[in-house]
Design an enzyme around this catalytic site. Structure first.
Site, PDB file in Angstrom:
ATOM      1  N   SER A  25       0.795  -1.230   0.000  1.00 16.64           N
ATOM      2  CA  SER A  25       0.000   0.000   0.000  1.00 16.64           C
ATOM      3  C   SER A  25       0.823   1.273   0.000  1.00 16.64           C
ATOM      4  O   SER A  25       0.375   2.291  -0.492  1.00 16.64           O
ATOM      5  CB  SER A  25      -0.998  -0.001   1.141  1.00 16.64           C
ATOM      6  OG  SER A  25      -0.415  -0.533   2.273  1.00 16.64           O
ATOM      7  N   THR A  26       2.013   1.272   0.584  1.00 19.55           N
ATOM      8  CA  THR A  26       2.762   2.531   0.550  1.00 19.55           C
ATOM      9  C   THR A  26       4.110   2.299  -0.119  1.00 19.55           C
ATOM     10  O   THR A  26       4.614   1.176  -0.162  1.00 19.55           O
ATOM     11  CB  THR A  26       3.023   3.071   1.966  1.00 19.55           C
ATOM     12  OG1 THR A  26       3.841   2.121   2.642  1.00 19.55           O
ATOM     13  CG2 THR A  26       1.735   3.280   2.729  1.00 19.55           C
TER      14      THR A  26
END
Ligand SMILES: [Zn+2]
Length: 686
Positions: A25-26
């Protein structure tokens, strides 16, 4: 892999492609959590073990660095859903498939489509067929738990932040003029120039009351406002820029200047299309507000009163008009008049009459605007303005001295402040020039490249210094002029004689309104047989005046009675144009003050129902040519000839040169009933 799992894979599935979805996700996870990424890629082997050829395993990894909280903006996930929906996918692989989508809506849509297209789902725990009830239940649960996990994570983070904020310890981007000191406490910026400029800013707003006037004041005085950009090439540095309207509004709304710590003053709200909008919250909904948390530039009361003034200004142009700041127009009570009939604010309507005379009307259109009702009332402003002005002069005289002294003090302070700040600007330029000089002196002269650059920098600083000094001297000279001559005279006059300054035609109307605004809250008007003017002074004292209704425009322009009588008398002998000439020679004027002409005499006759010369003669028994021709049985031409020979008594009765005749044998009342219907034209005259 269990037998059952293998049974789920059919030839139909194997004919289609396998899709491996990889996501972190990041970007930080992408860089640091490489193990997880490796595990995600290792799933590929599982697909091959289930029977998919390695070239048919398609990897979708375009969402690396994207959050799974929403499908919007995740091109990879969208592509996956499309492929599944079109029946191109035999199986979807993911490390923890429920994390494909951290949002149950997105997740269930994917499950639904997989079930319809006979697509299998595989993660590290096992193989699922969404068409089977048990598998689907399990997948649904996983999805829900995954969303819950995200929520808990977020709540924990948010809770931590909020706790810190409640203690006032959460660091904040501070507005210019405030900084964090070494102990992490908020203090006033030690830069004197910054501090004084911010103080001048608040002082100017208190004095002028509007954003526009504050900006104009800074521009007129050539003053810049400090700024510390939070991003960009000049991040964290002090930059001096012209003050803008938006800037003033932001500063006035920032509670930090009032020494208060605030958190959660705005929030991001998600829209239907997945985008977020930023919205400001009213003060009651702020998450944290701690007053007197640190030193500020204004008190909390000042902060709130500033916001109230902003609101009042906004209302002055909005639907419910309230008293706004004074403007240039002649209407003295602009923004302060309330309708006594319906309670709405009345607005000012100017109309320009003949010869450029501007008339002021106070108009109540509140119900017209809201309900399209007819105008509530409209009152001519001239008399009311005069009456209120007179009342003010009578009432306020004892206060005059105090008021004038305050004004003088204010002007002197303002000039001094501006002067002080400009001197600071010179000092700053001097300091920077010195610094550039030192740098230049310290460099090794042999290092030409560096020395040249530093020398040119020094030159630039010196030029800036010269400019600042010049500007300072120039402004100082003009400021002294302002205070010395015009202002001082005016202030002195005000201290000795408030009525004189009020009545002085050279006092600007805006200034008069400003003084009025200091003394009067509002004025209520009711127009009935008379006009009632209720004046409410600040502090609650009220005075009621009764004025006669002003004359209507028609009444104002009506001919004065003696003139009318004179016209009436002259019409016994003369035609309209002759009357006009005579009456002008006698020095009389129309109601509007003009000279008479034929048309205006006709109007006076018409309005006052005065008979014309012709009507009077006909009444007296004179006859028209038609009547004579009928009576004597001769043609009109013959009558003309008789007149020329002097055989018939005749006279001209109007400006068209029409003749009337007198037959000695006629009784005067014979023709009286005919005379009214005689219509004569120029052609009738013979
Ligand atoms: Zn009204």
């Amino acid at each position: 892999m269990s037998l059952e799992s293998n049974q789920k894979v059919t030839a139909g599935n194997l004919k289609r492609d396998a899709f491996l979805y990889v996501r972190q996700s990041t970007m930080r996870q992408v860089l640091e959590n490489t193990e997880s990424t490796d595990r995600q890629y290792a799933l590929r082997q599982r697909a091959i073990a289930l029977g998919w050829p390695s070239d048919r395993v398609i990897v979708i990894d375009s969402d690396l660095g994207q959050s799974g909280a929403s499908a919007a903006d995740r091109a990879g996930f969208q592509k996956l859903v499309t492929e599944v929906g079109m029946g191109h996918a035999g199986i979807v692989l993911g490390l923890e498939v429920s994390r494909l989508a951290r949002n149950t809506a997105d997740w269930h849509r994917l499950l639904e489509i997989c079930a319809l297209t006979d697509t299998l789902i595989l993660d590290e725990d096992g193989l699922y067929d969404p068409a089977h009830f048990n598998d689907r239940l399990l997948l649904g649960l996983k999805g829900t738990m995954s969303e819950a996990e995200l929520h808990v994570l977020r709540a924990r983070l948010r809770g931590g932040i909020l706790n810190k904020a409640r203690r006032g310890e959460m660091r904040h981007g501070l507005p210019v003029g405030l900084i964090y000191d070494a102990r992490n406490c908020v203090v006033l910026d030690p830069d004197r120039q910054v501090q004084e400029t911010v103080r001048l800013f608040f002082h100017t707003f208190t004095r002028t009351g509007t954003i526009g006037a504050t900006v104009r004041h800074f521009r007129r005085e050539n003053l810049l406002f400090p700024k510390r950009p939070s991003a960009g090439p000049q991040k964290g540095q002090l930059v001096w820029t012209p003050l803008s309207v938006a800037r003033v509004s932001t500063i006035l709304h920032n509670p930090f200047y009032a020494g208060a710590y605030a958190f959660g003053r705005s929030r991001w709200r998600k829209q239907l299309d997945g985008r977020y909008i930023h919205e400001h919250l009213p003060q009651e909904q702020w998450q944290v507000l701690i007053r007197d948390a640190h030193p500020g530039y204004i008190s909390w009361q000042e902060f709130e009163s500033n916001l109230q003034r902003l609101q009042a200004s906004a209302k002055a142009v909005g639907f419910e008009r309230c008293a706004g700041p004074p403007r240039e127009g002649p209407a003295l009570l602009q923004g302060r008049v309330v309708c006594g009939l319906c309670g709405c604010r009345m607005h000012v309507h100017y109309d320009v009459r003949r010869k450029g005379v501007m008339m002021t009307n106070y108009v109540c259109a509140g119900r017209t605007r809201r309900y399209q009702d007819p105008l509530c009332q409209s009152i001519l402003g001239k008399n009311i303005d005069e009456a209120v002005g007179k009342l003010l002069v009578e009432t306020v005289t004892p206060m005059a001295l105090e008021l004038a002294l305050a004004v003088q003090q204010e002007i002197a302070n303002r000039v001094e402040e501006a002067d002080h700040l400009r001197r600071r600007q010179v000092e700053r330029a001097q300091y920077e020039a010195n610094l550039a000089r030192q740098r230049y002196m310290q460099v090794d002269p042999a290092n030409r490249l560096v020395a040249d650059a530093l020398e040119s920098d020094w030159n630039i600083r010196l030029r800036a210094l010269a400019e600042a000094q010049e500007e300072y001297q120039r402004r100082r000279a003009t400021d002294r002029l302002i205070v010395d001559d015009a202002e001082r005279q005016r202030i002195l006059a005000l201290t000795t004689d408030f009525p004189a300054i009020w009545d002085n035609p050279r006092t600007p109307q805006q200034e008069r309104k400003r003084m009025l605004g200091l003394l009067i809250e509002d004025v209520t008007l009711i127009k009935q047989r008379e006009i009632t003017v209720a004046v409410r002074f600040r502090g609650g004292v009220t005075k009621t005046l009764t004025l006669p209704r002003p004359l209507t425009a028609q009444q104002l322009r009506a001919t004065h009675e003696p003139v009318r009588r004179q016209i009436d008398a002259l019409l016994d002998e003369y035609t309209d144009s002759q009357v006009a000439r005579i009456i002008n020679e006698q020095g009389m004027h129309t109601g509007a003050g003009d000279a008479f002409d034929t048309t205006s005499i006709k109007w006076v006759r018409y309005a006052s129902k005065i008979k014309s010369l012709k009507e009077r003669l006909l009444d007296a028994g004179w006859l028209t040519v038609q009547q004579v021709s009928k009576k004597l049985g001769v043609s009109r031409t013959s009558i003309g000839k008789l007149r020329l020979k002097g055989k018939l008594q005749s006279r001209i009765c109007n400006d068209h040169g029409q003749w009337l005749y007198w037959l000695p044998s006629m009784a005067p009342n014979d023709s009286s009933n005919e005379s009214t219907c005689v219509s004569s034209t120029a052609g009738d005259a013979i």
